[in-house]
Design a protein around this motif. Structure first.
Motif, mmCIF file in Angstrom:
data_model
loop_
_atom_site.group_PDB
_atom_site.id
_atom_site.type_symbol
_atom_site.label_atom_id
_atom_site.label_comp_id
_atom_site.label_asym_id
_atom_site.label_seq_id
_atom_site.Cartn_x
_atom_site.Cartn_y
_atom_site.Cartn_z
ATOM 1 N N ALA A 397 19.950 13.978 -5.144
ATOM 2 C CA ALA A 397 19.779 14.773 -6.202
ATOM 3 C C ALA A 397 18.435 15.978 -5.677
ATOM 4 O O ALA A 397 18.799 16.983 -6.000
ATOM 5 C CB ALA A 397 18.673 13.987 -7.059
ATOM 6 N N SER A 398 17.830 15.603 -4.708
ATOM 7 C CA SER A 398 16.811 16.577 -4.244
ATOM 8 C C SER A 398 17.722 17.804 -3.363
ATOM 9 O O SER A 398 17.410 18.898 -3.534
ATOM 10 C CB SER A 398 15.973 16.141 -3.045
ATOM 11 N N GLY A 399 18.717 17.282 -2.606
ATOM 12 C CA GLY A 399 19.740 18.019 -2.094
ATOM 13 C C GLY A 399 20.323 19.026 -3.057
ATOM 14 O O GLY A 399 20.440 20.247 -2.709
ATOM 15 N N ILE A 400 20.918 18.647 -4.252
ATOM 16 C CA ILE A 400 21.526 19.437 -5.011
ATOM 17 C C ILE A 400 20.599 20.330 -5.419
ATOM 18 O O ILE A 400 20.985 21.469 -5.744
ATOM 19 C CB ILE A 400 21.944 18.446 -6.195
ATOM 20 N N SER A 401 19.215 19.981 -6.048
ATOM 21 C CA SER A 401 18.215 21.315 -6.558
ATOM 22 C C SER A 401 17.993 21.860 -5.499
ATOM 23 O O SER A 401 17.826 22.919 -5.835
ATOM 24 C CB SER A 401 17.169 20.347 -7.011
ATOM 25 N N ASN A 402 17.881 21.657 -4.385
ATOM 26 C CA ASN A 402 17.636 22.686 -3.376
ATOM 27 C C ASN A 402 18.601 23.623 -3.040
ATOM 28 O O ASN A 402 18.360 24.791 -2.822
ATOM 29 C CB ASN A 402 17.220 21.782 -1.708
ATOM 30 N N MET A 403 19.722 23.106 -3.060
ATOM 31 C CA MET A 403 21.062 24.022 -2.889
ATOM 32 C C MET A 403 21.123 24.787 -4.034
ATOM 33 O O MET A 403 21.383 26.336 -3.727
ATOM 34 C CB MET A 403 22.074 22.916 -2.721
ATOM 35 N N ALA A 404 20.628 24.415 -5.254
ATOM 36 C CA ALA A 404 20.846 25.265 -6.328
ATOM 37 C C ALA A 404 19.830 26.460 -6.162
ATOM 38 O O ALA A 404 20.121 27.684 -6.878
ATOM 39 C CB ALA A 404 20.333 24.363 -7.820
ATOM 40 N N ARG A 405 18.632 26.362 -5.586
ATOM 41 C CA ARG A 405 17.635 27.353 -5.526
ATOM 42 C C ARG A 405 18.293 28.617 -4.818
ATOM 43 O O ARG A 405 18.107 29.586 -5.187
ATOM 44 C CB ARG A 405 16.637 26.912 -4.634
ATOM 45 N N TYR A 406 18.809 28.227 -3.501
ATOM 46 C CA TYR A 406 19.608 29.233 -2.853
ATOM 47 C C TYR A 406 20.564 29.819 -3.496
ATOM 48 O O TYR A 406 20.964 31.116 -3.414
ATOM 49 C CB TYR A 406 19.974 28.617 -1.209
ATOM 50 N N VAL A 407 21.665 29.164 -4.099
ATOM 51 C CA VAL A 407 22.606 29.758 -4.878
ATOM 52 C C VAL A 407 22.326 30.651 -5.801
ATOM 53 O O VAL A 407 22.726 31.470 -5.985
ATOM 54 C CB VAL A 407 23.592 28.450 -5.649
ATOM 55 N N GLY A 408 21.302 30.241 -6.640
ATOM 56 C CA GLY A 408 20.547 31.048 -8.020
ATOM 57 C C GLY A 408 20.336 32.420 -7.147
ATOM 58 O O GLY A 408 20.332 33.644 -7.734
ATOM 59 N N ALA A 409 19.258 32.407 -6.093
ATOM 60 C CA ALA A 409 18.675 33.487 -5.515
ATOM 61 C C ALA A 409 19.983 34.360 -4.903
ATOM 62 O O ALA A 409 19.719 35.544 -5.107
ATOM 63 C CB ALA A 409 17.763 32.994 -4.249
ATOM 64 N N ALA A 410 20.984 33.800 -4.375
ATOM 65 C CA ALA A 410 21.889 34.711 -3.775
ATOM 66 C C ALA A 410 22.745 35.455 -4.906
ATOM 67 O O ALA A 410 22.991 36.609 -4.945
ATOM 68 C CB ALA A 410 22.975 33.839 -3.026
ATOM 69 N N VAL A 411 23.206 34.646 -6.081
ATOM 70 C CA VAL A 411 24.188 35.210 -6.954
ATOM 71 C C VAL A 411 23.167 36.218 -7.848
ATOM 72 O O VAL A 411 23.769 37.270 -8.096
ATOM 73 C CB VAL A 411 24.847 34.116 -7.982
ATOM 74 N N ALA A 412 21.942 35.768 -8.440
ATOM 75 C CA ALA A 412 21.198 36.730 -9.182
ATOM 76 C C ALA A 412 20.855 37.772 -8.500
ATOM 77 O O ALA A 412 20.992 39.047 -9.361
ATOM 78 C CB ALA A 412 20.000 35.733 -9.670
ATOM 79 N N THR A 413 20.390 37.746 -7.275
ATOM 80 C CA THR A 413 20.004 39.061 -6.629
ATOM 81 C C THR A 413 21.372 40.050 -6.503
ATOM 82 O O THR A 413 20.955 41.339 -6.885
ATOM 83 C CB THR A 413 19.391 38.750 -5.222
ATOM 84 N N ALA A 414 22.364 39.493 -6.115
ATOM 85 C CA ALA A 414 23.435 40.479 -5.868
ATOM 86 C C ALA A 414 24.055 41.017 -6.991
ATOM 87 O O ALA A 414 24.351 42.077 -7.208
ATOM 88 C CB ALA A 414 24.616 39.492 -5.497
ATOM 89 N N LEU A 415 23.967 40.270 -8.205
ATOM 90 C CA LEU A 415 24.077 40.640 -9.734
ATOM 91 C C LEU A 415 23.129 41.800 -10.089
ATOM 92 O O LEU A 415 23.760 43.043 -10.467
ATOM 93 C CB LEU A 415 24.244 39.597 -10.799
ATOM 94 N N ALA A 416 21.975 41.760 -9.749
ATOM 95 C CA ALA A 416 21.142 42.540 -10.400
ATOM 96 C C ALA A 416 20.909 43.783 -9.718
ATOM 97 O O ALA A 416 20.919 45.002 -9.925
ATOM 98 C CB ALA A 416 19.581 41.657 -10.264
ATOM 99 N N ALA A 417 21.378 43.672 -8.095
ATOM 100 C CA ALA A 417 21.567 44.936 -7.367
ATOM 101 C C ALA A 417 22.706 45.661 -7.739
ATOM 102 O O ALA A 417 22.672 46.836 -7.760
ATOM 103 C CB ALA A 417 21.412 44.347 -5.971
#
Length: 501
Positions: A397-417
């Motif tokens: 569960a911890s691994g899934i949540s940590n992966m989600a942080r990176y996924v969110g940062a990558a996708v949202a930053t790309a979309l915002a940019a």
């Protein structure tokens, strides 16, 4: 030296090596957005292209964060931790010597793998080097170091740009990481997990990258290619295909990167989505404001001034976080998450009303609202992710949540940019003045982030009641670190954090 003194020295060395390296990694990560205008001016690469220095880091981190921990369990945590530090040093040197934007991006991609490895293996080393209350204290200090690094990064980055040039940050970080390598070699003993199967899910790691890379490429290039162009749709098709392949692989491997059975847990899924949204929106905000504040057509701040200007959104988040566990224990985790995302939504809505006449003081209230909201939502969501599963599934569960942080940062930053750049380009083509075009770009991107934040409010209704953290000092440290990493709390099965750490 007595055995007790030697053990104490080694334990102190592990604590110093892991906490210092974690602080440096998080400071480096959060500082980069502040550096982008200076890197752009020096290398002649557009800021739009340089967003890959941010998204590429997060993309690789998402693919590596779980795998690096597995590699440490199998081949030796100290060995893999040292490899992460070495990669970090080399990536810093590559970036500092870069004569082009492409080299900066390449260095940051390597740094994404290095940073994820340092965080995952560093925490494992710290956990096995201590037991009982000492382990709780050590992990709490590690969490505090992660939070301080993330908060201080933009200010340190801005200070160094003015004092040494943007390269200074990477030279200093390379030196500190090299010292951590020496300290680790002298004080840290090797450790492995003898009960873990030797297989590593390399295919899952590659497929995660294959899901995210074409997705982000399609989003980033959609303005130039068109959303319905063959190239854009082809990118999305590759991403979807890799997603199906990832699911097929995870069903068959002995030790999957993601245990798909965990995704039937409503609390875990809701908490993970909340973590993804929170990480995505705060990273997108920092990227947008770093550019907007420094643009000569708008506020025209120096890098140091921009770093100071973003402090309410970074330091504020960390300062609020320690108060959150007791609030969540009193009123409930999902209520606290919902309130946090409501405040964040309101903050983004205010930013979305921006116009060219705004001075910095107009941004202050929404930045504080976003910081408080993020602080309220991050901790309970992170705690909920590990509290909702049995003790033997906490690691997954911890691994899934940590992966989600990176996924969110990558996708949202790309979309915002992408939104920011496309709106500015369209407004400029229509004859708008530069300051008005920039304000329009920030406005539209902020409206999108407000929508995502509101989805976080909805997640609070999806997340069912679950065991709440007690509000100990260890829980406060975990909440402060929640923007970077999931730490165990007193709500985690098998964890009983004392009231005083």
């Amino acid at each position: 030296m007595s055995d007790a003194a030697e053990v104490g020295t080694r334990t102190g060395g592990v604590l110093a090596a892991t906490c210092i390296s974690t602080l440096v990694v998080n400071a480096n990560t959060s500082a980069v957005s502040i550096l982008l205008p200076a890197i752009s001016a020096d290398t002649g690469t557009s800021v739009t292209t340089l967003q890959w220095a941010v998204t590429g880091y997060s993309l690789v981190g998402a693919a590596v964060i779980v795998t690096s921990g597995s590699l440490g369990d199998v081949f030796g945590r100290r060995k893999v931790f040292q490899l992460g530090l070495l990669l970090f040093v080399l990536s810093c040197i590559l970036i500092a010597l870069a004569g082009s934007g492409g080299m900066v991006i390449a260095g940051r991609v390597i740094q994404g793998a290095a940073g994820a490895t340092i965080l995952a293996c560093g925490l494992s080393l710290l956990s096995v080097a201590n037991t009982g209350d000492a382990q709780v204290r050590a992990v709490s200090l590690w969490g505090a170091a992660a939070a301080v690094g993330a908060a201080a990064g933009p200010l340190v980055g801005g200070l160094l740009v003015d004092a040494t040039g943007w390269q200074g940050l990477f030279w200093i970080d390379a030196g500190i990481a090299a010292l951590c390598m020496v300290l680790t070699a002298l004080t840290v003993r090797e450790s492995r997990d003898p009960n873990r199967p030797k297989t590593i899910d390399y295919a899952g790691t590659v497929l995660i990258a294959l899901v995210l890379t074409p997705l982000i490429l399609g989003v980033t290039q959609s303005g130039e290619w068109g959303w319905l162009s063959l190239a854009t749709l082809g990118c999305f098709a590759v991403s979807v295909g890799a997603g199906y392949a990832f699911i097929a692989v995870e069903r068959r491997v002995a030790v999957p990167l993601v245990d798909l059975a965990l995704l039937r847990n409503r609390v875990l899924v809701g908490s993970t989505i909340a973590i993804l949204i929170g990480a995505g929106t705060i990273n997108a905000l920092m990227y947008l404001l770093s550019l907007y504040f420094q643009d000569p057509a708008t506020l025209g701040l120096s890098p140091l001034e921009a770093g100071l200007a973003t402090l309410p959104a970074t330091v504020g988040l960390v300062l609020v976080a320690p108060l959150v566990p007791r609030l969540a224990a009193k009123f409930g985790g999902r209520q606290t998450i919902g309130l946090g995302f409501a405040l964040t939504t309101g903050g983004f809505v205010i930013v979305a009303l921006v116009n060219a006449s705004w001075t910095y003081t107009a941004f202050l209230l929404p930045l504080i609202a976003i910081a408080v909201g993020m602080g309220l939502s991050n901790g309970p969501a992170s705690a909920g992710a590990t509290a909702a599963v049995p003790e033997n599934q906490v690691g997954g569960a911890s691994g899934i949540s940590n992966m989600a942080r990176y996924v969110g940062a990558a996708v949202a930053t790309a979309l915002a940019a992408t939104i920011y750049g496309n709106v500015i380009s369209a407004q400029t083509d229509d004859g708008a003045l530069p300051d008005a075009a920039l304000a329009s770009g920030l406005s539209v991107a902020s409206w999108v982030m407000a929508v995502f934040s509101f989805l976080g409010v909805l997640m609070a209704f999806v997340i069912a009641r679950h065991r709440a953290a007690k509000g100990t000092l260890a829980d406060a440290a975990a909440a402060a670190a929640a923007q970077s990493f999931t730490l165990p709390t007193s709500a985690t099965p098998g964890q009983d954090a004392p009231e005083n750490v």
